[in-house]
Design an enzyme around this catalytic site. Structure first.
Site, PDB file in Angstrom:
ATOM      1  N   LYS A   1      39.226  53.699  40.070  1.00 14.57           N
ATOM      2  CA  LYS A   1      37.895  53.258  39.589  1.00 14.57           C
ATOM      3  C   LYS A   1      37.902  51.753  39.353  1.00 14.57           C
ATOM      4  CE  LYS A   1      35.894  57.293  39.581  1.00 14.57           C
ATOM      5  NZ  LYS A   1      34.806  57.583  40.533  1.00 14.57           N
ATOM      6  N   ARG A   2      38.797  51.068  40.044  1.00 15.99           N
ATOM      7  CA  ARG A   2      38.871  49.587  39.999  1.00 15.99           C
ATOM      8  C   ARG A   2      39.039  49.072  38.568  1.00 15.99           C
ATOM      9  NH1 ARG A   2      39.982  51.363  44.472  1.00 15.99           N
ATOM     10  NH2 ARG A   2      38.819  50.742  46.338  1.00 15.99           N
TER      11      ARG A   2
ATOM     12  N   ALA B   1      36.782  45.914  37.294  1.00 16.14           N
ATOM     13  CA  ALA B   1      35.381  45.983  37.742  1.00 16.14           C
ATOM     14  C   ALA B   1      34.393  45.973  36.581  1.00 16.14           C
ATOM     15  CB  ALA B   1      35.170  47.235  38.589  1.00 16.14           C
TER      16      ALA B   1
ATOM     17  N   LEU C   1      32.517  46.976  32.923  1.00 15.58           N
ATOM     18  CA  LEU C   1      32.069  48.185  32.222  1.00 15.58           C
ATOM     19  C   LEU C   1      32.019  49.370  33.182  1.00 15.58           C
ATOM     20  CD1 LEU C   1      30.591  49.353  29.626  1.00 15.58           C
ATOM     21  CD2 LEU C   1      28.467  48.716  30.793  1.00 15.58           C
TER      22      LEU C   1
ATOM     23  N   LEU D   1      30.246  51.890  34.702  1.00 15.57           N
ATOM     24  CA  LEU D   1      28.795  52.079  34.782  1.00 15.57           C
ATOM     25  C   LEU D   1      28.410  53.550  34.701  1.00 15.57           C
ATOM     26  CD1 LEU D   1      28.060  49.375  37.505  1.00 15.57           C
ATOM     27  CD2 LEU D   1      27.478  49.249  35.074  1.00 15.57           C
TER      28      LEU D   1
ATOM     29  N   GLY E   1      32.410  42.958  32.607  1.00 11.29           N
ATOM     30  CA  GLY E   1      33.288  43.110  31.441  1.00 11.29           C
ATOM     31  C   GLY E   1      34.734  42.742  31.742  1.00 11.29           C
TER      32      GLY E   1
ATOM     33  N   GLU F   1      34.823  39.271  30.953  1.00 14.63           N
ATOM     34  CA  GLU F   1      34.784  39.119  29.490  1.00 14.63           C
ATOM     35  C   GLU F   1      36.175  39.362  28.894  1.00 14.63           C
ATOM     36  OE1 GLU F   1      31.251  41.824  29.018  1.00 14.63           O
ATOM     37  OE2 GLU F   1      30.498  40.111  27.871  1.00 14.63           O
TER      38      GLU F   1
ATOM     39  N   GLU G   1      25.827  41.763  35.938  1.00 13.30           N
ATOM     40  CA  GLU G   1      24.893  42.305  34.944  1.00 13.30           C
ATOM     41  C   GLU G   1      23.450  41.951  35.310  1.00 13.30           C
ATOM     42  OE1 GLU G   1      27.741  40.870  34.255  1.00 13.30           O
ATOM     43  OE2 GLU G   1      28.691  41.719  32.473  1.00 13.30           O
TER      44      GLU G   1
ATOM     45  N   ARG H   1      22.096  44.325  37.647  1.00 14.31           N
ATOM     46  CA  ARG H   1      22.088  45.725  37.167  1.00 14.31           C
ATOM     47  C   ARG H   1      21.034  45.934  36.081  1.00 14.31           C
ATOM     48  NH1 ARG H   1      25.183  46.609  41.078  1.00 14.31           N
ATOM     49  NH2 ARG H   1      27.375  46.040  41.025  1.00 14.31           N
TER      50      ARG H   1
ATOM     51  N   GLY I   1      27.781  42.024  27.193  1.00 13.56           N
ATOM     52  CA  GLY I   1      27.811  42.622  25.850  1.00 13.56           C
ATOM     53  C   GLY I   1      29.198  42.615  25.254  1.00 13.56           C
TER      54      GLY I   1
HETATM   55  C1  1HE Z   1      33.182  51.927  39.307  1.00 12.98           C
HETATM   56  C2  1HE Z   1      32.962  50.593  38.896  1.00 12.98           C
HETATM   57  C3  1HE Z   1      32.341  50.388  37.636  1.00 12.98           C
HETATM   58  C4  1HE Z   1      33.908  50.544  40.825  1.00 12.98           C
HETATM   59  N1  1HE Z   1      31.993  51.478  36.913  1.00 12.98           N
HETATM   60  N2  1HE Z   1      32.829  52.961  38.554  1.00 12.98           N
HETATM   61  N3  1HE Z   1      30.451  46.043  37.122  1.00 12.98           N
HETATM   62  C5  1HE Z   1      29.914  45.966  38.354  1.00 12.98           C
HETATM   63  O1  1HE Z   1      28.731  45.936  38.536  1.00 12.98           O
HETATM   64  C6  1HE Z   1      30.911  45.964  39.491  1.00 12.98           C
HETATM   65  C7  1HE Z   1      30.753  47.241  40.287  1.00 12.98           C
HETATM   66  N4  1HE Z   1      31.839  47.402  41.250  1.00 12.98           N
HETATM   67  C8  1HE Z   1      31.881  46.718  42.440  1.00 12.98           C
HETATM   68  O2  1HE Z   1      31.084  45.840  42.728  1.00 12.98           O
HETATM   69  C9  1HE Z   1      32.998  47.095  43.369  1.00 12.98           C
HETATM   70  O3  1HE Z   1      33.423  48.415  43.039  1.00 12.98           O
HETATM   71  C10 1HE Z   1      34.230  46.152  43.306  1.00 12.98           C
HETATM   72  C11 1HE Z   1      33.867  44.790  43.915  1.00 12.98           C
HETATM   73  C12 1HE Z   1      34.740  45.951  41.882  1.00 12.98           C
HETATM   74  C13 1HE Z   1      35.375  46.794  44.125  1.00 12.98           C
HETATM   75  O4  1HE Z   1      34.917  47.117  45.448  1.00 12.98           O
HETATM   76  P1  1HE Z   1      35.793  48.144  46.336  1.00 12.98           P
HETATM   77  O5  1HE Z   1      35.089  48.248  47.674  1.00 12.98           O
HETATM   78  O6  1HE Z   1      37.223  47.730  46.334  1.00 12.98           O
HETATM   79  O7  1HE Z   1      35.763  49.557  45.555  1.00 12.98           O
HETATM   80  P2  1HE Z   1      34.587  50.642  45.504  1.00 12.98           P
HETATM   81  O8  1HE Z   1      34.680  51.545  46.706  1.00 12.98           O
HETATM   82  O9  1HE Z   1      33.264  50.002  45.249  1.00 12.98           O
HETATM   83  O10 1HE Z   1      34.940  51.454  44.163  1.00 12.98           O
HETATM   84  C14 1HE Z   1      35.985  52.423  44.125  1.00 12.98           C
HETATM   85  C15 1HE Z   1      35.571  53.459  43.116  1.00 12.98           C
HETATM   86  O11 1HE Z   1      35.464  52.821  41.816  1.00 12.98           O
HETATM   87  C16 1HE Z   1      34.189  54.041  43.381  1.00 12.98           C
HETATM   88  O12 1HE Z   1      34.193  55.367  42.893  1.00 12.98           O
HETATM   89  P3  1HE Z   1      34.350  56.630  43.906  1.00 12.98           P
HETATM   90  O13 1HE Z   1      34.322  57.820  42.996  1.00 12.98           O
HETATM   91  O14 1HE Z   1      33.186  56.531  44.857  1.00 12.98           O
HETATM   92  O15 1HE Z   1      35.675  56.435  44.609  1.00 12.98           O
HETATM   93  C17 1HE Z   1      33.284  53.204  42.506  1.00 12.98           C
HETATM   94  O16 1HE Z   1      32.088  53.883  42.158  1.00 12.98           O
HETATM   95  C18 1HE Z   1      34.166  53.026  41.284  1.00 12.98           C
HETATM   96  N5  1HE Z   1      33.775  51.852  40.509  1.00 12.98           N
HETATM   97  N6  1HE Z   1      33.417  49.769  39.863  1.00 12.98           N
HETATM   98  C19 1HE Z   1      32.246  52.721  37.381  1.00 12.98           C
HETATM   99  N7  1HE Z   1      32.102  49.170  37.149  1.00 12.98           N
HETATM  100  C20 1HE Z   1      30.377  45.070  27.710  1.00 12.98           C
HETATM  101  S1  1HE Z   1      29.123  44.904  28.780  1.00 12.98           S
HETATM  102  C21 1HE Z   1      29.821  44.594  30.347  1.00 12.98           C
HETATM  103  C22 1HE Z   1      28.770  44.799  31.392  1.00 12.98           C
HETATM  104  C23 1HE Z   1      29.371  44.918  32.752  1.00 12.98           C
HETATM  105  O17 1HE Z   1      30.555  44.881  32.946  1.00 12.98           O
HETATM  106  S2  1HE Z   1      28.224  45.136  33.991  1.00 12.98           S
HETATM  107  C24 1HE Z   1      29.143  44.935  35.450  1.00 12.98           C
HETATM  108  C25 1HE Z   1      29.725  46.220  35.921  1.00 12.98           C
END
Ligand code: 1HE
Length: 260
Positions: A27-28, A64, A66, A68, A111, A114, A134, A137, A142
């Site tokens: 889950k990265r 990756a 929070l 999500l 996050g 962060e 964020e 999204r 946070g």
């Molecule tokens: C996740 C998450 C996640 C991956 N929550 N499950 N963060 C984001 O908006 C970043 C979202 N993630 C991405 O943009 C990409 O996943 C990555 C660039 C980090 C990596 O890409 P990649 O191609 O190597 O991996 P992938 O195929 O996208 O992800 C592999 C799996 O991890 C996949 O799940 P699967 O069940 O389909 O295998 C993804 O859904 C899962 N995954 N990132 C949940 N973030 C205190 S407030 C903070 C606010 C924030 O952090 S908002 C930003 C959140």
């Protein structure tokens, strides 16, 4: 102190470096509530031999952000408490017992950025990229990012990242101040560990002053900052460890400062 998605081990000749690895690569290394609370607990219960820590992530990315999938319908009060939980955990990282060095690679986003920002030194390899998705999204930072990230790169750059989705690569990230060290791909952990061993050799009170006094002095008006600095300097120099280190230098036993 264990959590299924965290590997924790002590390394170094005197078990003085804690290695903390996020191991949720599938889950990265997305941070769910359990992981955030486990990080908080780990820094609260750090073994007393530890003088420095390295944090990194398994798999292709550092973190990756929070998890999500846990972003449920929250009312305002629940959202407030969720953010405050992140604050409490990352404060334990920044204002915890020992300096923390983040070894970065791949995605350092949301996050994850962060978390990296709460550490004291960041070492990035060439695969690293930084983003704050964020904005796209429909949410806001946070986990303390609104306070810590502008201190690294300035409020204007952070605003641009969140408004436009701009992604900084490793080279540009180092230039703007995300990372203090940039190393070839695959070498971030080794460099971070080497630095941690060096940091662990400092007098603990000096490390404490750097972690706890320096960021507070930076927030103070200059006049108060000078006064806090003088108090901290007086406390540090009065420690027995400082006296023996100064004697070592004056009697020719300590290393001189040399350029690399
Ligand atoms: C996740 C998450 C996640 C991956 N929550 N499950 N963060 C984001 O908006 C970043 C979202 N993630 C991405 O943009 C990409 O996943 C990555 C660039 C980090 C990596 O890409 P990649 O191609 O190597 O991996 P992938 O195929 O996208 O992800 C592999 C799996 O991890 C996949 O799940 P699967 O069940 O389909 O295998 C993804 O859904 C899962 N995954 N990132 C949940 N973030 C205190 S407030 C903070 C606010 C924030 O952090 S908002 C930003 C959140």
């Amino acid at each position: 102190m264990t959590h299924p998605d965290i590997h924790f081990e002590l390394r170094g000749d005197h078990q003085e470096v804690a290695v903390i690895r996020l191991t949720r690569a599938a889950k990265r290394n997305a941070l769910n509530d359990g992981l955030i609370l486990a990080l908080r607990d780990l820094f609260e219960q750090m073994p007393s031999t530890v003088r420095a820590a390295v944090i990194d992530g398994d798999g292709p990315h550092f973190c990756a952000g929070l998890d999500l999938s846990e972003l449920k319908e929250r009312d305002a009060g629940q959202g407030l408490h969720h953010s405050r939980m992140w604050h409490a955990a990352l404060e334990r990282v920044q204002y915890g017992p020992v300096p923390v060095i983040a070894a970065l690679h791949g995605a350092v986003v949301g996050g994850g950025l962060e978390l990296a920002s709460a550490c004291h030194i960041r070492v990035a390899d060439e695969s690293t990229f930084y983003a704050l998705p964020e904005g796209s999204r429909g949410i806001f930072v946070g986990g303390g990012g609104a306070v810590r990230i502008p201190k690294l790169i300035g409020a204007a750059r952070m605003t641009d990242m969140m408004l436009t989705g701009r992604v900084y690569n490793a080279q540009d990230g180092e230039k703007v101040g995300f990372a203090q060290y940039l190393v070839p791909e695959g070498q971030a952990f080794d460099k971070a560990f080497e630095l941690a061993v060096r940091v662990a050799q400092n007098a603990p009170l000096t490390n404490y002053a750097l972690m706890h006094a320096l960021p507070r002095i930076a927030e103070q008006p200059a006049d108060q900052g000078f006064f806090t600095e003088a108090m901290m300097a007086a406390i540090a120099q009065s420690a027995p460890e400082a006296k023996s280190r100064l004697a070592d230098f004056l009697e020719g036993r300590a290393a001189k400062v040399r350029k690399d």
